[in-house]
Write an enzyme that holds these catalytic residues in place. Structure first.
Site, PDB file in Angstrom:
ATOM      1  N   ASN A 182     -19.953 124.010 133.111  1.00 28.85           N
ATOM      2  CA  ASN A 182     -20.100 125.457 132.979  1.00 28.85           C
ATOM      3  C   ASN A 182     -18.840 126.193 133.429  1.00 28.85           C
ATOM      4  O   ASN A 182     -18.717 127.394 133.303  1.00 28.85           O
ATOM      5  CB  ASN A 182     -21.305 125.911 133.819  1.00 28.85           C
ATOM      6  CG  ASN A 182     -21.741 127.328 133.493  1.00 28.85           C
ATOM      7  OD1 ASN A 182     -21.919 127.678 132.342  1.00 28.85           O
ATOM      8  ND2 ASN A 182     -21.903 128.146 134.512  1.00 28.85           N
ATOM      9  N   HIS A 228     -31.392 135.540 135.933  1.00 29.50           N
ATOM     10  CA  HIS A 228     -31.703 135.051 134.571  1.00 29.50           C
ATOM     11  C   HIS A 228     -33.221 134.909 134.339  1.00 29.50           C
ATOM     12  O   HIS A 228     -33.639 134.059 133.558  1.00 29.50           O
ATOM     13  CB  HIS A 228     -31.034 133.694 134.323  1.00 29.50           C
ATOM     14  CG  HIS A 228     -29.558 133.685 134.555  1.00 29.50           C
ATOM     15  ND1 HIS A 228     -28.701 134.533 133.893  1.00 29.50           N
ATOM     16  CD2 HIS A 228     -28.790 132.938 135.388  1.00 29.50           C
ATOM     17  CE1 HIS A 228     -27.453 134.299 134.300  1.00 29.50           C
ATOM     18  NE2 HIS A 228     -27.483 133.350 135.203  1.00 29.50           N
ATOM     19  N   LYS A 230     -21.255 128.232 142.503  1.00 32.95           N
ATOM     20  CA  LYS A 230     -21.110 126.972 141.755  1.00 32.95           C
ATOM     21  C   LYS A 230     -19.653 126.647 141.428  1.00 32.95           C
ATOM     22  O   LYS A 230     -19.189 125.525 141.646  1.00 32.95           O
ATOM     23  CB  LYS A 230     -21.885 127.043 140.426  1.00 32.95           C
ATOM     24  CG  LYS A 230     -23.383 127.155 140.544  1.00 32.95           C
ATOM     25  CD  LYS A 230     -24.045 127.092 139.186  1.00 32.95           C
ATOM     26  CE  LYS A 230     -23.788 128.278 138.283  1.00 32.95           C
ATOM     27  NZ  LYS A 230     -24.317 129.549 138.787  1.00 32.95           N
TER      28      LYS A 230
END
Length: 477
Positions: free
Chosen positions: A155, A202, A132
């Site tokens: 982020n 996650h 990302k």
């Protein structure tokens, strides 16, 4: 893909509105300040009550914001809206109470989206299990090369609230979004968006792979021009198929192979576009050469294609794609070549903190001495070892959960020599590099791609990568 028209949200009147902000820290504090400045009655709740939290609380209380430390479970009386730090898990009692009261729960990304002005810059959004940050930075570099005012935000460390509410005027924003942030951003509608890849990560937070994927897929909701997906990862295409988008929005794939119509891909060392061209069934536009991408590892070429697809969706010319990729320098600890010692290359990919990232890293080299291990976070290693076994000259294992990797190697690559370092002191990395140098022969790559988190031995993956680089320099001297 379904189609729909999306209208922007109405401006909100914050005066006197009772808002509970869940969590201090990098997103909670700016959110509390922004809401307070708009006239809201803000109460910040926080689980922790340590010295750092008390210091942060004092700063907010000086502004007239109420802070409640040591109790993040109880919903303050009179709350009309909850704004949460993205890391707070959805099963928190505070959120259950909010839902029971019929309240909305927003993250900082949702708050930034709602606070945008009528002439706000559109968002080009990126998510995925891995890649990302690099892709977002590549996209920003391409947009800048096209002469556009832009920033890499979200982020990535630059607050979206700062970007949206600051004095800087942007033409477009390159926005990195985590699955946590997307979970709490129900009304976000990007100009165009990409999901780079999907692998288990996650899952303790999301509860299941299905829930994790669904939160990633939220990034496509309401896209106007392009939903960019990874041809090699069918799960990303499935998310596009399920997305509710604006009329005329297209699915655009990226592939390391020859692209079909409505795809970007690679032909004889050239990155080409068959999506944003006249008559895409017959024509292709050259964008850049593989050598323009640093480093030119397969997964990084994929990152470059995804960034190019989003830039092209925004109307950026081909030349800017090439120039932006040439100008881009990756962050540290992402397949960074440290040095050659005795004709062996030493490469730091400490950022490969899960099996999916490590697999991509291992695929970039032919003959590898692999340094791996750390905190597994519930991961299993059989698939990674099976796919990478033929490339392994040897393996050096470090860290708390190294036995899980050792057992996978015994099952699927029993012929590969393994050094198991049972130590977690500060000299462990130097020992690992020395052992790896003994296993390596000329032409090999010693690769730190741990497939695990770092916190058992190091403060973060940066410190782990720094320790590796320092050990390599000591070896070379």
């Amino acid at each position: 893909m379904g189609s729909r028209q999306v209208t922007s949200s109405e401006p909100l009147d914050w005066q006197g509105k009772h808002v509970t902000v869940a969590g201090l820290g990098v997103s909670g504090i700016p959110a509390a300040k922004v809401l307070h400045a708009r006239g809201a009655n803000v109460t910040v709740v926080n689980d922790g009550d340590d010295a750092r939290a008390r210091e942060q609380a004092a700063e907010l209380e000086a502004l007239g914001i109420t802070v409640r430390l040591g109790d993040g479970a109880t919903l303050p009386e009179g709350t009309e809206l909850v704004v949460t730090a993205p890391g707070w898990k959805p099963d928190k009692p505070l959120f259950a109470a909010a839902r029971e009261a019929g309240l909305e729960i927003w993250g900082d990304v949702e708050l930034a989206w709602r606070l945008r002005g009528p002439d706000a810059a559109p968002w080009l959004a990126i998510t995925g299990t891995n890649g990302k940050t690099t892709t977002t930075q590549m996209l920003a570099s391409i947009l800048k090369a096209a002469g556009l005012r832009t920033a890499a935000v979200g982020n990535i460390g630059v607050s979206l609230l700062d970007a949206v509410l600051g004095d800087e005027q942007y033409d477009v924003l390159a926005v990195e979004l985590s699955s946590y942030q997307l979970h709490w951003a129900p009304s976000l509608r990007a100009h165009s968006a990409a999901v780079l890849n999907l692998a288990p990560d996650h899952l303790d937070w999301h509860g299941s792979m299905e829930a994790y994927a669904a939160d990633k897929g939220r990034i496509y909701e309401g896209n106007r021009v392009a939903c960019v997906y990874n041809v090699a990862d069918k799960a990303t295409e499935d998310l596009v198929r399920g997305a509710d988008v604006e009329e005329g929005c297209r699915a655009v794939g990226f592939t390391l192979g020859t692209p079909g119509p409505s795809q970007l891909g690679v032909v004889e060392g050239i990155l080409v576009d068959r999506a944003f061209v006249e008559d895409r069934h017959k024509n292709a536009q050259e964008l850049a050469e593989i050598s323009d991408v640093d480093p030119p590892a397969p997964h990084n070429i994929a990152n470059a294609l995804a960034a190019a697809a989003l830039a092209r969706a925004f109307g950026v010319p081909a030349r800017a794609v090439r120039d932006g990729l040439r100008d881009f320098t990756p962050d540290a600890h992402r397949i960074a070549h440290v040095a050659d010692v005795d004709a062996v290359a030493y490469v730091d990919d400490s950022k490969a903190t899960n099996t999916h990232a490590a697999e991509a890293s291992l695929a970039a080299y032919e003959s590898i001495v692999w340094i791996a291990g750390g905190l597994a976070k519930g991961a299993t290693f059989d698939e990674l070892v099976t796919k990478s076994a033929k490339r392994l000259r040897g393996v050096v294992l470090i860290g708390q959960d190294r036995a899980l990797i050792r057992e996978a190697l015994a099952r699927h690559a029993p012929e590969v020599p393994v050094v198991d370092l049972d130590r977690t002191d500060t000299g462990a990395m130097l020992a690992a590099v020395q052992e790896a140098s003994r296993l390596a022969v000329a032409g090999d790559t010693v690769l730190l791609a741990p497939a695990c988190a770092s916190m058992d031995m190091f403060a973060n993956y940066n410190k782990r990568g720094d320790a590796f680089a320092e050990a390599v320099r000591e070896l070379g001297s």
